[in-house]
Design a protein around this motif. Structure first.
Motif, PDB file in Angstrom:
ATOM      1  N   THR A  61      21.690  -3.968 -36.482  1.00  0.00           N
ATOM      2  CA  THR A  61      22.130  -3.598 -35.147  1.00  0.00           C
ATOM      3  C   THR A  61      21.109  -2.697 -34.467  1.00  0.00           C
ATOM      4  N   VAL A  62      20.614  -1.705 -35.188  1.00  0.00           N
ATOM      5  CA  VAL A  62      19.608  -0.789 -34.638  1.00  0.00           C
ATOM      6  C   VAL A  62      18.323  -1.553 -34.313  1.00  0.00           C
ATOM      7  N   GLN A  63      17.930  -2.454 -35.201  1.00  0.00           N
ATOM      8  CA  GLN A  63      16.724  -3.254 -34.984  1.00  0.00           C
ATOM      9  C   GLN A  63      16.879  -4.149 -33.752  1.00  0.00           C
ATOM     10  N   GLU A  64      18.046  -4.771 -33.593  1.00  0.00           N
ATOM     11  CA  GLU A  64      18.286  -5.633 -32.433  1.00  0.00           C
ATOM     12  C   GLU A  64      18.238  -4.828 -31.137  1.00  0.00           C
ATOM     13  N   HIS A  65      18.810  -3.629 -31.159  1.00  0.00           N
ATOM     14  CA  HIS A  65      18.747  -2.766 -29.971  1.00  0.00           C
ATOM     15  C   HIS A  65      17.302  -2.409 -29.663  1.00  0.00           C
TER      16      HIS A  65
END
Length: 143
Positions: A61-65
């Motif tokens: 999720t952090v990487q996608e953001h």
């Protein structure tokens, strides 16, 4: 006498204030013919939360953001007439920004007054407050 800036750093986290800081940084970089370094810090403190959660899901999720924010920055910078670099760092944002600015002889750092980080928002603007208190270069806090 007007101060000349050669290296300008702007912190980006996807918040509206960080995009306002980016616009301000672009204008200053153009005016001073400075190199603009645009930095997104992938926050690693989520890995240390003492609760039962799937760390792979959090990381994804952090990487996608992060990917989304970088894409948005690239779109916003497409027609700009400044020399710039987009960098992605990993760590605690407030410490990474201060360390990066010191290690790279940054003349001016721009940062939004508050960001998207829910943990930092709990302590209003803690990243910005830390940077204001620890950075050795000039700062502009954008509201």
């Amino acid at each position: 006498m007007e101060k000349g800036y050669h290296k300008i750093l702007v912190a980006i986290d996807g918040s509206s204030q960080s995009y306002q800081a980016l616009q301000e940084a672009v204008e200053l970089a153009e005016h001073h013919q400075a190199l603009l370094k645009i930095v997104y810090v992938l926050n690693d403190k989520l890995a240390n939360i003492p609760v039962q959660v799937n760390s792979k899901v959090i990381y994804q999720t952090v990487q996608e953001h992060s990917d989304h924010v970088i894409e948005e920055v690239q779109t916003r910078m497409a027609d700009q007439k400044v020399t710039y670099e987009i960098l992605r760092l990993t760590g605690t944002p407030k410490k990474e920004l201060v360390n990066f600015s010191k290690e790279n002889d940054i003349d001016l750092l721009l940062i939004g007054s508050t960001g998207l980080d829910a943990l930092d928002r709990f302590i209003l603007g803690s990243t910005t407050q830390y940077v204001v208190n620890h950075a050795t270069c000039n700062l502009i806090v954008v509201k």
